[in-house]
Design an enzyme around this catalytic site. Structure first.
Site, PDB file in Angstrom:
ATOM      1  N   MET A  73       0.844  -1.193   0.000  1.00  0.00           N
ATOM      2  CA  MET A  73       0.000   0.000   0.000  1.00  0.00           C
ATOM      3  C   MET A  73       0.885   1.252   0.000  1.00  0.00           C
ATOM      4  SD  MET A  73      -3.403  -0.945   2.068  1.00  0.00           S
ATOM      5  CE  MET A  73      -2.806  -0.662   3.706  1.00  0.00           C
ATOM      6  N   GLY A  74       2.188   1.076  -0.239  1.00  0.00           N
ATOM      7  CA  GLY A  74       3.072   2.234  -0.393  1.00  0.00           C
ATOM      8  C   GLY A  74       3.567   2.817   0.917  1.00  0.00           C
ATOM      9  N   GLY A  77      11.124  -2.290   5.774  1.00  0.00           N
ATOM     10  CA  GLY A  77      10.401  -3.574   5.700  1.00  0.00           C
ATOM     11  C   GLY A  77      10.003  -3.877   4.261  1.00  0.00           C
ATOM     12  N   HIS A  78       9.374  -2.900   3.604  1.00  0.00           N
ATOM     13  CA  HIS A  78       8.991  -3.090   2.196  1.00  0.00           C
ATOM     14  C   HIS A  78      10.229  -3.354   1.338  1.00  0.00           C
ATOM     15  CE1 HIS A  78       5.591  -0.320   3.530  1.00  0.00           C
ATOM     16  NE2 HIS A  78       4.920  -1.345   3.032  1.00  0.00           N
ATOM     17  N   GLY A 114       4.996 -10.170   4.256  1.00  0.00           N
ATOM     18  CA  GLY A 114       5.725 -10.016   5.517  1.00  0.00           C
ATOM     19  C   GLY A 114       5.047 -10.723   6.670  1.00  0.00           C
ATOM     20  N   LYS A 133       5.014  -9.624   9.491  1.00  0.00           N
ATOM     21  CA  LYS A 133       4.445  -8.623  10.396  1.00  0.00           C
ATOM     22  C   LYS A 133       2.920  -8.744  10.406  1.00  0.00           C
ATOM     23  CE  LYS A 133       3.641  -4.391   9.742  1.00  0.00           C
ATOM     24  NZ  LYS A 133       2.478  -3.667  10.241  1.00  0.00           N
ATOM     25  N   SER A 151       6.371   0.025  10.276  1.00  0.00           N
ATOM     26  CA  SER A 151       5.019   0.112   9.726  1.00  0.00           C
ATOM     27  C   SER A 151       4.838   1.500   9.125  1.00  0.00           C
ATOM     28  CB  SER A 151       4.000  -0.099  10.850  1.00  0.00           C
ATOM     29  OG  SER A 151       2.721   0.322  10.431  1.00  0.00           O
ATOM     30  N   ARG A 191       2.314   3.089   9.381  1.00  0.00           N
ATOM     31  CA  ARG A 191       1.532   3.835  10.375  1.00  0.00           C
ATOM     32  C   ARG A 191       2.395   4.393  11.509  1.00  0.00           C
ATOM     33  NH1 ARG A 191      -2.709  -0.235   9.010  1.00  0.00           N
ATOM     34  NH2 ARG A 191      -4.467   0.958   8.193  1.00  0.00           N
TER      35      ARG A 191
END
Ligand code: AMP
Length: 281
Positions: free
Chosen positions: A30-31, A36-37, A147, A149, A185, A187
């Site tokens: 989701m960008g 992590g990405h 992931g 996560k 994250s 977020r």
């Protein structure tokens, strides 16, 4: 690197690559990329000839009062990050082409998609599996990386692929953390300094559970109580769930062994819902 918006163009690109004998890996995101990405992308780049990174903030997996509108976005930077990790294509479909007028089909993983994260987010995993299935049908990847996560999401996607005879192989990437242990994250950007201190209680709580387990405590209810008390001793924390589950079925476990997965979701300052998980061994 190509930037493709149109699903038909994406699909045609994949067909051409496959015809010329190339394998494709997919990282669905989701960008608002973080390390992590990027780690998932490095793994994806290694495991196929060509990597596709999809970037789509999927409205179907957000509940009514969730942060869809305010979800952090940084398209230009994300595209540059994907380029540097070696993506062949960044696929950025618009909402209206993923969910055109008249759209009415969904994919639902009935058992694994209930409880835990779905408890407070009904419909969330149906949104996830439906969009992942669409992405698989459009991109046709041999492999896709997800992931750990989002542990329940990973289990749900694996089950969907198994149940529906889908040919994409699902690979898992371990959780990537900040130096202080906070699971990365998109977020986390919502967290103030004060919130961040509270947010660290998730990772510290997991470490606490592991040491209780290593010192011989196998009763998950007792360990859960300690972890809950610890997390709640931090200001502005609200526990959505803390559960000890079997790593594949996600069924609750009363007596822990080292494969038992501690999974948790905690909301910080009434607004930032964070996930973390770990095996006990
Ligand atoms: P998202 O953009 O949040 O939907 O995440 C896209 C993919 O990156 C999903 O497979 C996530 O599980 C994965 N992911 C996000 N954060 C992390 C992390 N800290 N460590 C490992 N994987 C992650």
């Amino acid at each position: 690197m190509r930037i493709i918006h149109d699903p038909a163009e994406m699909s045609a690109w994949s067909d051409r690559q496959k015809q010329s004998g190339k394998s494709i890996s997919l990282v669905a995101t989701m960008g608002f990329f973080h390390e992590g990405h990027l780690s998932l992308m490095r793994m994806a780049a290694e495991c196929a000839d060509l990597m596709v990174v999809s970037l789509f903030v999927n409205p179907a997996q957000f509940g009514e009062n969730e942060d869809l509108d305010s979800y952090p976005r940084a398209l230009a930077e994300d595209i540059e990050f994907a380029r540097r990790q070696g993506a062949a294509v960044v696929f950025v479909p618009e909402n209206k082409v993923i969910y055109p007028p008249g759209f009415q089909s969904t994919v639902s993983v009935n058992k694994l998609g209930r409880g835990l994260c779905a408890g407070n987010r009904p419909g969330h995993f149906v949104g996830v599996t439906t969009v992942v299935m669409k992405l698989f049908n459009i991109v046709k990847p041999e492999r896709a990386i997800f992931g750990e996560k989002d542990f329940q999401q990973l289990a749900v996607i694996r089950q969907m692929v198994l149940d529906l005879n889908m040919e994409t192989e699902i690979l898992a990437h371990p959780i990537v953390r900040e130096v202080d242990g906070l699971a990365m994250s998109s977020r986390n950007t919502y967290l103030s300094d004060k919130d961040r201190h509270a947010a660290l209680s998730l990772h510290k709580g997991i470490n606490m559970a592991k040491s209780s387990f290593n010192q011989g405590e196998k009763n998950t209810a007792k360990i859960a109580k300690r972890v809950e008390e610890y997390i709640l001793s931090h200001p502005d924390t609200a526990i959505d769930y803390i559960s000890f589950v079997h790593p594949l079925t996600l069924e609750p476990v009363d007596r822990a062994d080292k494969t038992t997965r501690l999974v948790m979701a905690v909301t910080i300052a009434g607004k930032v819902r964070l996930l973390d998980n770990s095996s006990l061994g």
